[in-house]
Design an enzyme around this catalytic site. Structure first.
Site, PDB file in Angstrom:
ATOM      1  N   LYS A 229      -8.258  -7.583 -15.985  1.00 27.47           N
ATOM      2  CA  LYS A 229      -9.411  -6.850 -16.295  1.00 27.47           C
ATOM      3  C   LYS A 229     -10.462  -7.410 -17.317  1.00 27.47           C
ATOM      4  CE  LYS A 229      -7.759  -2.395 -14.937  1.00 27.47           C
ATOM      5  NZ  LYS A 229      -8.471  -1.781 -13.719  1.00 27.47           N
TER       6      LYS A 229
ATOM      7  N   ARG B 245      -1.430   1.960  -5.908  1.00 23.71           N
ATOM      8  CA  ARG B 245      -1.294   2.029  -4.486  1.00 23.71           C
ATOM      9  C   ARG B 245       0.417   1.369  -4.197  1.00 23.71           C
ATOM     10  NH1 ARG B 245      -6.729  -0.186  -2.475  1.00 23.71           N
ATOM     11  NH2 ARG B 245      -7.308   0.498  -4.681  1.00 23.71           N
TER      12      ARG B 245
HETATM   13  N1  BES Z   1      -6.038   2.094 -12.959  1.00 26.48           N
HETATM   14  C1  BES Z   1      -7.161   1.531 -12.322  1.00 26.48           C
HETATM   15  C2  BES Z   1      -8.184   2.590 -12.008  1.00 26.48           C
HETATM   16  C3  BES Z   1      -8.912   3.124 -13.241  1.00 26.48           C
HETATM   17  C4  BES Z   1     -10.081   2.785 -13.329  1.00 26.48           C
HETATM   18  C5  BES Z   1      -8.519   4.391 -13.688  1.00 26.48           C
HETATM   19  C6  BES Z   1     -10.750   3.136 -14.551  1.00 26.48           C
HETATM   20  C7  BES Z   1      -8.969   4.825 -14.622  1.00 26.48           C
HETATM   21  C8  BES Z   1     -10.342   4.299 -15.188  1.00 26.48           C
HETATM   22  C9  BES Z   1      -6.822   0.996 -10.826  1.00 26.48           C
HETATM   23  O1  BES Z   1      -5.287   0.362 -11.044  1.00 26.48           O
HETATM   24  C10 BES Z   1      -7.520  -0.231 -10.689  1.00 26.48           C
HETATM   25  O2  BES Z   1      -7.539  -1.188 -11.323  1.00 26.48           O
HETATM   26  N2  BES Z   1      -8.209  -0.206  -9.601  1.00 26.48           N
HETATM   27  C11 BES Z   1      -9.014  -1.106  -9.028  1.00 26.48           C
HETATM   28  C12 BES Z   1      -9.202  -1.393  -7.474  1.00 26.48           C
HETATM   29  C13 BES Z   1      -9.760  -2.559  -7.247  1.00 26.48           C
HETATM   30  C14 BES Z   1      -9.072  -3.765  -7.510  1.00 26.48           C
HETATM   31  C15 BES Z   1      -9.608  -2.299  -5.597  1.00 26.48           C
HETATM   32  C16 BES Z   1     -10.628  -0.566  -9.735  1.00 26.48           C
HETATM   33  O3  BES Z   1     -10.806   0.556  -9.475  1.00 26.48           O
HETATM   34  O4  BES Z   1     -11.106  -1.427 -10.037  1.00 26.48           O
HETATM   35 MG    MG Z   2      -5.373  -1.531 -11.667  1.00 27.82          MG
END
Ligand code: BES
Ligand code: MG
Ligand code: ZN
Length: 532
Positions: A308, A382
């Site tokens: 990230k 997931r």
């Molecule tokens: N933990 C994150 C989602 C999240 C984002 C929670 C912001 C709280 C605040 C999750 O694991 C994630 O990173 N999801 C990705 C999925 C994508 C790579 C398909 C996302 O939402 O960017």
């Molecule tokens: Mg994630």
């Protein structure tokens, strides 16, 4: 002077009962003894006038107090104190009464008899009480009160919820001098009648708030102080002491023996040992199938190799929000003694980049034998839920509910207004929807359609792909469709809580920080289920 006046007014007359007389004497004694509490506040509610020239309407508790101070409260409200006292806002009044209270916060509860608001899909009267009480209490804390009595404001449970939610703070790692002052809150003594419904409702509200505050504490804690091991210990210590609760902390080798290849593939990127928490609460009949709650417990989500951006990455310490809300709701359910059997399943790990971490394109195998292509290592929630859902199925549950800070996409779609909710079951949807309208932590139904399933079931190398084919489209819906591949029961509901994870100023009765939402809705959901 005014204190003396009020004591004279409360002088026992021959027509008063013994109880009333002794109360007045007590007040008199307190006034002239050194044990007078110097920093006690009182929260009283008033309703908005029915017309522009009209007067504020006092709640029964405010009326009692007004009599006690010889009508002074009403007189003050007619003056400047009542001017511009908007719905939800309060005035702190000093010197109204000096026997018991150094200050009184009068709060505008809005219109009287406000109930369900169809447009807003919420019991607005309850929300008004929560907002009002929270604001008034914070003002009294700022005024230096260390003890406060709060009146019911027509809804003892909502008043207690707001009282304990609004005063919560996370100061564990601050110097003593910088900590938020603590305030002892109790129900207004004039409304306490042993064994009364009001007292029970107040106690219930306190338990619900404590459940949510426990979730907030777990979420807010920094990731180095809330690892999978620490999380399981804290939750274990907390829940194993409660009636009918049993906690099992499973380790990596247990997960291996269960063939949880998907969960373990995320965990192996970190130096921290993963854990899998299993908690049983047996409040129902022994032969009754359990309700299973599954919570995403990623104690830190760096994204892994699909790392990230660094801005705000610290928020990912709360990526175990689903797990925290499950733990908080179980704590409350057990303390309330809900007549229902519940099983909580919580996979806990970190998502880190390392030489052992998942790589984009890797294929892993879940407990049910399905293969998953990990095209984005940041879609890790997931992956760990897939195995937890397969495991949940083995208990032949009444229903499965999973709750996860799953996608940034749900935050874009719905913000902090509601939780994105996915289910094919009409009764389950109706129950969670109702629960959210009662607690103010609202639920919104989202689509679980083949359109989304198609996007995750066409992987180049495996049965399913952990991200949708159409990048940038409906991320929360494709995540839900992915999870659906690991549950065969129709009695399943998925909550994507990423949007409600943090409270900026969205919910006025919660402070800034990790929200613990929707813990109270989960408890309310269980309560409604237990009555069906
Ligand atoms: N933990 C994150 C989602 C999240 C984002 C929670 C912001 C709280 C605040 C999750 O694991 C994630 O990173 N999801 C990705 C999925 C994508 C790579 C398909 C996302 O939402 O960017
Ligand atoms: Mg994630
Ligand atoms: Zn995550």
């Amino acid at each position: 002077m005014s204190a003396l006046l009020c004591t004279i007014v409360r002088q026992p007359s021959r027509s008063k009962s013994l109880h009333q007389s002794s109360k007045a004497i007590n007040r008199f004694v307190k006034l002239f003894s050194s044990s007078v509490p110097r920093h006690k506040g009182l929260v009283l509610g008033v309703y908005e006038p029915n017309s522009e020239e009209g007067e504020f309407l006092l709640t029964p508790a405010a009326q009692k107090f007004n009599e006690h101070v010889s009508g002074k409260l009403k007189r003050v409200l007619k003056g400047t104190a009542g001017k511009k006292l908007k719905c939800g806002s309060s005035r702190v009044l000093f010197g109204l009464e000096e026997t018991d209270f150094t200050s009184v916060a009068v709060v505008n509860l809005g219109k009287q008899d406000v109930d369900f608001d169809e447009d807003e899909q919420v019991y607005q009267g309850k929300e008004n009480v929560r907002t009002a009480v929270a604001g008034a209490l914070r003002l009294l804390r700022d005024a230096g009160e260390t003890e406060v009595e709060v009146e019911t404001c027509g809804d003892a449970q909502a008043a207690a919820e707001a009282s304990f939610l609004s005063l919560h703070s996370f100061d564990e790692f601050r110097a003593e001098k910088d900590r938020t002052p603590s305030v002892k809150v109790t129900l207004f003594s004039e409304e306490i009648e042993q064994g009364s419904q009001v007292v029970e409702k107040w106690a219930k509200g306190e338990i619900l708030a404590a459940g949510q505050n426990f979730a907030r504490y777990l979420m807010e804690s920094p990731a180095n102080k809330m690892t999978p091991t620490i999380f399981s210990e804290k939750v274990g210590e907390n829940l194993s002491q409660l009636p009918n609760c049993k906690v099992y902390i499973r380790d990596q080798s247990w997960a291996r023996s269960m063939n949880m290849g998907s969960f373990l593939s995320v965990a192996k990127g970190s130096e921290e040992e993963p854990k899998f928490l299993e908690i049983d609460y047996e409040g129902g009949k022994s032969d009754e199938a359990p309700v299973i709650f599954v919570g995403k417990g990623v104690t830190f989500d760096s994204g892994g190799i699909s790392i990230k951006p660094s801005a705000n990455m610290d928020n990912m310490r709360a990526d175990m929000g689903g797990a925290a809300c499950v733990a908080g709701s179980l704590q409350a359910a057990a303390r309330l003694g809900l007549p229902i059997n519940i099983k909580a399943l919580i996979p806990l790990c970190e998502n880190m980049p390392s030489g052992k971490a998942n790589k984009p394109g890797d294929v892993v195998t879940a407990m049910n034998g399905k293969t998953i292509q990990v095209d984005n290592t940041d879609a890790e929630g997931r992956l760990i839920l897939a195995d937890a859902l397969c495991y949940a199925e083995t208990f032949h549950p009444k229903l499965i509910l999973d709750v996860a800070t799953l996608t940034g996409a749900v935050m874009v779609a719905l913000g902090a207004g509601v939780t994105g909710t996915y289910t094919k079951s009409e009764p389950i949807w109706n129950t969670i929807h109702t629960a959210g309208m009662i607690t103010g932590d609202r639920m919104w139904r989202m689509p679980l359609l083949k359109y989304y399933t198609k996007q995750v079931t066409k992987a180049d190398l495996a049965d399913v792909d952990n991200v949708g084919k159409k990048r940038g489209e409906a991320g929360s819906c494709t995540a839900a469709a992915f999870l659906q591949e690991f549950v065969s029961t129709k009695e399943w509901i998925h909550l994507d809580i990423a949007g409600v994870m943090i409270n900026i100023d969205d919910v006025p009765y919660l402070g800034k920080g990790m929200s613990g939402r929707p813990t109270r809705t989960l408890v309310q959901f269980l309560e409604l289920l237990s009555k069906q």
